[in-house]
Design a protein around this motif. Structure first.
Motif, short mmCIF file in Angstrom:
data_model
loop_
_atom_site.label_atom_id
_atom_site.label_comp_id
_atom_site.label_asym_id
_atom_site.label_seq_id
_atom_site.Cartn_x
_atom_site.Cartn_y
_atom_site.Cartn_z
N UNK A 291 0.81 -1.22 0.00
CA UNK A 291 0.00 0.00 0.00
C UNK A 291 0.84 1.27 0.00
N UNK A 292 2.05 1.23 0.57
CA UNK A 292 2.90 2.43 0.57
C UNK A 292 4.29 2.16 -0.01
N UNK A 293 4.54 0.94 -0.48
CA UNK A 293 5.81 0.63 -1.12
C UNK A 293 6.99 0.53 -0.19
N UNK A 294 6.76 0.40 1.09
CA UNK A 294 7.87 0.31 2.05
C UNK A 294 8.45 -1.11 2.07
N UNK A 295 9.77 -1.18 2.17
CA UNK A 295 10.46 -2.46 2.33
C UNK A 295 11.05 -2.51 3.75
N UNK A 296 10.59 -3.46 4.53
CA UNK A 296 11.02 -3.58 5.92
C UNK A 296 12.16 -4.60 6.02
N UNK A 297 13.16 -4.24 6.80
CA UNK A 297 14.31 -5.12 7.02
C UNK A 297 14.52 -5.28 8.53
N UNK A 298 14.54 -6.52 8.97
CA UNK A 298 14.80 -6.82 10.38
C UNK A 298 16.02 -7.73 10.45
N UNK A 299 17.00 -7.30 11.22
CA UNK A 299 18.27 -8.03 11.33
C UNK A 299 18.41 -8.55 12.75
N UNK A 300 18.65 -9.84 12.87
CA UNK A 300 18.81 -10.48 14.17
C UNK A 300 20.05 -11.37 14.17
N UNK A 301 20.50 -11.69 15.35
CA UNK A 301 21.69 -12.53 15.50
C UNK A 301 21.30 -13.84 16.16
N UNK A 319 14.43 -1.60 10.30
CA UNK A 319 14.33 -0.39 9.49
C UNK A 319 13.32 -0.59 8.36
N UNK A 320 12.99 0.52 7.71
CA UNK A 320 12.10 0.51 6.54
C UNK A 320 12.67 1.47 5.50
N UNK A 321 12.62 1.05 4.25
CA UNK A 321 13.16 1.85 3.15
C UNK A 321 12.04 2.28 2.22
N UNK A 322 11.97 3.58 1.95
CA UNK A 322 10.96 4.09 1.03
C UNK A 322 11.40 3.86 -0.41
N UNK A 323 10.49 4.12 -1.32
CA UNK A 323 10.78 3.93 -2.74
C UNK A 323 11.84 4.90 -3.25
N UNK A 324 11.98 6.06 -2.58
CA UNK A 324 13.00 7.02 -3.00
C UNK A 324 14.37 6.73 -2.41
N UNK A 325 14.48 5.64 -1.64
CA UNK A 325 15.77 5.24 -1.09
C UNK A 325 16.05 5.69 0.33
N UNK A 326 15.22 6.54 0.89
CA UNK A 326 15.43 6.98 2.27
C UNK A 326 15.07 5.86 3.24
N UNK A 327 15.81 5.80 4.33
CA UNK A 327 15.64 4.72 5.31
C UNK A 327 15.23 5.28 6.66
N UNK A 328 14.29 4.61 7.29
CA UNK A 328 13.85 4.96 8.64
C UNK A 328 14.28 3.85 9.60
N UNK A 329 14.91 4.23 10.71
CA UNK A 329 15.32 3.28 11.72
C UNK A 329 14.30 3.25 12.85
N UNK A 330 13.93 2.05 13.30
CA UNK A 330 12.96 1.90 14.37
C UNK A 330 13.67 1.61 15.70
N UNK A 331 13.07 2.10 16.76
CA UNK A 331 13.63 1.89 18.09
C UNK A 331 13.41 0.45 18.55
N UNK A 332 14.43 -0.09 19.21
CA UNK A 332 14.35 -1.46 19.74
C UNK A 332 14.39 -1.47 21.26
N UNK A 333 14.10 -0.33 21.87
CA UNK A 333 14.24 -0.21 23.32
C UNK A 333 13.29 -1.14 24.07
#
Length: 349
Positions: A291-301, A319-333
């Motif tokens: 619906x918004x073209x976001x690509x979500x990436x979750x990295x775990x060990x 994190x999530x990456x928009x179609x224009x290449x900008x990335x948003x980082x999410x808090x893991x607190x």
């Protein structure tokens, strides 16, 4: 008499909720039990202690009955007949007789049986080793079972194709042999892997402070205990199911599969892969939201949980990456690690 029983039942229900991570429900049942009987915790502890003592007495009783049977006491021999082994000591009576069938079979046949058991489940492999000295020797003092299990589990792992291409690696098995050679026992201890016969669960609890209602005379702000669960189930074809919900595991686990994924609107089908960097223990999970073209990436060990190898997933980044290449980082607190839980109804694909 009924009141203490009901209070103990409520306390046990609260304990089960606490074990499942539902702290809000646990506190609710604990409070109900305490209002019904202020000494309910003491009664619960006494009940548990009495049950433990009863189990210990039953074990002693069973042990004594076995000894009487072995000794051939006078109660079981009313005619006063003596067996030929009367002169043997009790220690000699309890000597384990050899298994003639296993002695008749060559080690090659027994090793084939062990390999078949290893492919069925690791628990069966362990249980088989406890049956007799012969199987214990072949199960854990021979390299064949370790090789069988390693080949079985590692061929199902999915690795990042881009990293393999950039590093000029076409066969991950060749890379593993350069690191561990033919030492499959060491490989299983050091080389991480994803498990498929169960589900990874993360239980998150945190407190949220509310506000005093307008017109209230209370001086204290209300506090809410928030509990939610994250679930991952992985498949050897590179797909996994992701779910964020407040439903407890006993509700989610039985129907958590690709076939029934559409029944839950809040579940997502993602892709997963392991990185070649950092000891092959970095897991990446990707999903796209149309619906918004976001690509979500979750990295775990992948890490150990006590003595349980590779049964824990620790958060590294989300994190999530928009179609224009900008990335948003999410808090893991507030996030907690995932712990693997085996499910009997799940089968390795």
């Amino acid at each position: 008499m009924e009141e203490p029983i009901e209070a103990i039942a409520l306390w046990e229900l609260g304990y089960s909720k606490e074990t499942a991570g539902a702290m809000t429900d646990a506190i609710k049942y604990y409070r109900k039990a305490l209002r019904m009987n202020p000494d309910v915790e003491k009664l619960y502890r006494k009940k548990m202690h009495d049950e433990w003592r009863l189990n210990e007495e039953m074990k002693k009783l069973k042990l004594n009955s076995n000894v009487n049977i072995v000794d051939g006491s006078s109660e079981t021999d009313p005619d006063g007949r003596k067996e030929e082994t009367e002169g043997l000591s009790q220690t000699e009576d309890l000597v384990e007789l050899p298994c003639w069938i296993l002695d008749m079979l060559p080690d090659d046949i027994l090793s084939m049986i062990i390999d078949m058991v290893v492919l069925s489940s690791a628990d069966s492999w362990m249980n088989l080793s406890l049956t007799c000295k012969k199987f214990n020797l072949l199960c854990f003092h021979d390299s064949s079972p370790y090789r069988t299990f390693a080949e079985y589990i590692y061929k199902k792992q999915v690795y990042n194709e881009n990293e393999m291409r950039l590093n000029g690696i076409s066969d991950i098995q060749a890379l593993a042999e350069t690191v561990w050679g033919q030492n499959y026992r060491k490989m299983l201890k050091e080389r991480p892997y994803i498990k498929f016969h169960g589900i990874y669960i993360s239980v998150v609890n945190y407190l949220r402070h509310g506000s005093i209602p307008e017109g209230s005379s209370s001086l204290l702000n209300p506090i809410h205990m928030i509990t939610y669960y994250r679930y991952f189930r992985f498949y050897p074809d590179g797909r996994c199911i992701r779910l964020l919900t407040t439903d407890e595991p006993n509700i989610v686990v039985p129907g958590f599969s690709l076939e029934r994924c559409s029944e839950r609107k809040d579940s997502d089908i993602c892709s997963w892969s392991l990185s070649l960097d950092d000891g092959l223990d970095q897991l990446t999970i990707k999903r796209n939201r149309r619906k918004d073209g976001l690509e979500f990436n979750e990295i775990l060990k992948i890490s150990n949980r006590g003595h349980k190898k590779f049964s824990k997933l620790k958060w590294i980044a989300s994190s999530a990456t928009r179609q224009d290449g900008t990335t948003m980082q999410f808090s893991l607190s507030k996030e907690k690690p995932f712990h693997f839980s085996k499910a009997k109804s799940y089968r390795d694909c």
